[in-house]
Design a protein around this motif. Structure first.
Motif, PDB file in Angstrom:
ATOM      1  N   ARG A   1      10.645   4.205  -1.305  1.00  0.00           N
ATOM      2  CA  ARG A   1      10.023   3.631  -2.501  1.00  0.00           C
ATOM      3  C   ARG A   1      10.573   4.210  -3.796  1.00  0.00           C
ATOM      4  O   ARG A   1      10.554   3.532  -4.832  1.00  0.00           O
ATOM      5  CB  ARG A   1       8.512   3.825  -2.446  1.00  0.00           C
ATOM      6  N   LEU A  61       4.806   1.690   7.037  1.00  0.00           N
ATOM      7  CA  LEU A  61       4.291   2.680   6.088  1.00  0.00           C
ATOM      8  C   LEU A  61       5.289   3.820   5.893  1.00  0.00           C
ATOM      9  O   LEU A  61       5.565   4.238   4.762  1.00  0.00           O
ATOM     10  CB  LEU A  61       2.958   3.238   6.590  1.00  0.00           C
ATOM     11  N   TYR A  62       5.813   4.323   7.001  1.00  0.00           N
ATOM     12  CA  TYR A  62       6.726   5.465   6.948  1.00  0.00           C
ATOM     13  C   TYR A  62       8.002   5.125   6.185  1.00  0.00           C
ATOM     14  O   TYR A  62       8.415   5.862   5.283  1.00  0.00           O
ATOM     15  CB  TYR A  62       7.057   5.905   8.377  1.00  0.00           C
ATOM     16  N   PHE A 108       3.743   9.714   4.022  1.00  0.00           N
ATOM     17  CA  PHE A 108       3.544   9.354   5.422  1.00  0.00           C
ATOM     18  C   PHE A 108       4.573  10.016   6.339  1.00  0.00           C
ATOM     19  O   PHE A 108       4.731   9.607   7.491  1.00  0.00           O
ATOM     20  CB  PHE A 108       3.615   7.835   5.597  1.00  0.00           C
ATOM     21  N   TYR A 157       0.825  -1.205   0.000  1.00  0.00           N
ATOM     22  CA  TYR A 157       0.000   0.000   0.000  1.00  0.00           C
ATOM     23  C   TYR A 157       0.861   1.259   0.000  1.00  0.00           C
ATOM     24  O   TYR A 157       0.602   2.198  -0.772  1.00  0.00           O
ATOM     25  CB  TYR A 157      -0.917   0.007   1.223  1.00  0.00           C
ATOM     26  N   ALA A 158       1.883   1.285   0.857  1.00  0.00           N
ATOM     27  CA  ALA A 158       2.748   2.467   0.934  1.00  0.00           C
ATOM     28  C   ALA A 158       3.466   2.709  -0.387  1.00  0.00           C
ATOM     29  O   ALA A 158       3.675   3.862  -0.792  1.00  0.00           O
ATOM     30  CB  ALA A 158       3.759   2.303   2.061  1.00  0.00           C
ATOM     31  N   HIS A 159       3.837   1.619  -1.066  1.00  0.00           N
ATOM     32  CA  HIS A 159       4.571   1.756  -2.333  1.00  0.00           C
ATOM     33  C   HIS A 159       3.661   2.180  -3.468  1.00  0.00           C
ATOM     34  O   HIS A 159       4.019   3.055  -4.263  1.00  0.00           O
ATOM     35  CB  HIS A 159       5.258   0.436  -2.666  1.00  0.00           C
ATOM     36  N   ALA A 207       7.520   4.325   2.430  1.00  0.00           N
ATOM     37  CA  ALA A 207       7.245   5.575   1.703  1.00  0.00           C
ATOM     38  C   ALA A 207       8.522   6.382   1.502  1.00  0.00           C
ATOM     39  O   ALA A 207       8.699   7.043   0.461  1.00  0.00           O
ATOM     40  CB  ALA A 207       6.207   6.404   2.450  1.00  0.00           C
TER      41      ALA A 207
END
Length: 217
Positions: A178, A171-172, A124, A116-118, A175
């Protein structure tokens, strides 16, 4: 602003993930060494070495230098040795199947958050300050637990917060990385993701143990 590395090769996000995967493998080998070679009496020395290496990594980073692949794999090997007694303790308490299920759940949660983050391309970075403060709070709770021995209710809340915090770190960090990193920063990026994964796994184990402990009481 996110840094974008336009050249292919060592600085790509794919290479960060490959280095992270290799770090997990080295950690697993460290666990085997801990199981077959390292006596229990020496494990505290490995814990001290792990903490010293973490502090050294922070100092090296603050000085604007890179940790290098040798440092990364040495740390993950030491980490594997210190993880072995922890995993064995949870295995005896919860059962090998539950521990295996927790690892699978960690992989699924980690993979879903990383994907999801990528793919979302969301920023984030706003989580950074909160995550640092929350992580320090978790460390303080860990120190207090050494003396106070929290009950299952406190352990439940503590572990649930830990799962949320290290999910946020996934997530952080993903992000941040990525779009690629400087090739010299790949080991540090992989180390950060490795710590996210391992801590998420340990807090999921603690979460399960707190639930089962409450049910038994």
């Amino acid at each position: 602003m996110q840094r974008t590395i336009t050249v292919s090769g060592a600085g790509t996000f794919a290479h960060v993930l490959q280095t992270f995967a290799l770090s997990l493998l080295v950690s697993f080998l460290g666990m085997l060494v801990g199981a077959m070679i390292v006596p229990a009496s020496l494990v505290p020395l490995f814990i001290v070495a792990e903490v010293v290496m973490l502090i050294a990594a922070v100092v090296i980073r603050l000085r604007g230098r890179s940790i290098g692949y040798t440092f990364l794999y040495a740390f993950t090997a030491v980490s594997g040795v210190t993880l072995y007694p922890v995993i064995m303790a949870y295995g005896s308490q919860l059962g090998a199947n539950v521990v295996s299920g927790a690892f699978l759940a960690t992989a699924v949660i980690f993979g879903g958050l990383a994907f999801y983050a990528h793919r979302s391309q969301r920023d984030f970075s706003f989580l950074g300050g909160f995550l640092v403060a929350a992580t320090l709070g978790l460390l303080l709770m860990g120190l207090l637990n050494l003396f106070l021995h929290f009950g299952s209710a406190v352990s439940f809340v503590w572990s649930a917060v830990g799962v949320l915090v290290f999910s946020g770190w996934v997530l952080y960090d993903v992000a941040q990385y990525r779009d690629g990193v400087d090739p010299a920063d790949v080991p540090l990026a992989a180390l950060n993701i490795y710590l996210d994964f391992i801590n998420l796994f340990l807090y999921i184990l603690r979460f399960i143990a707190s639930i089962l402990g409450a049910n038994r009481n």
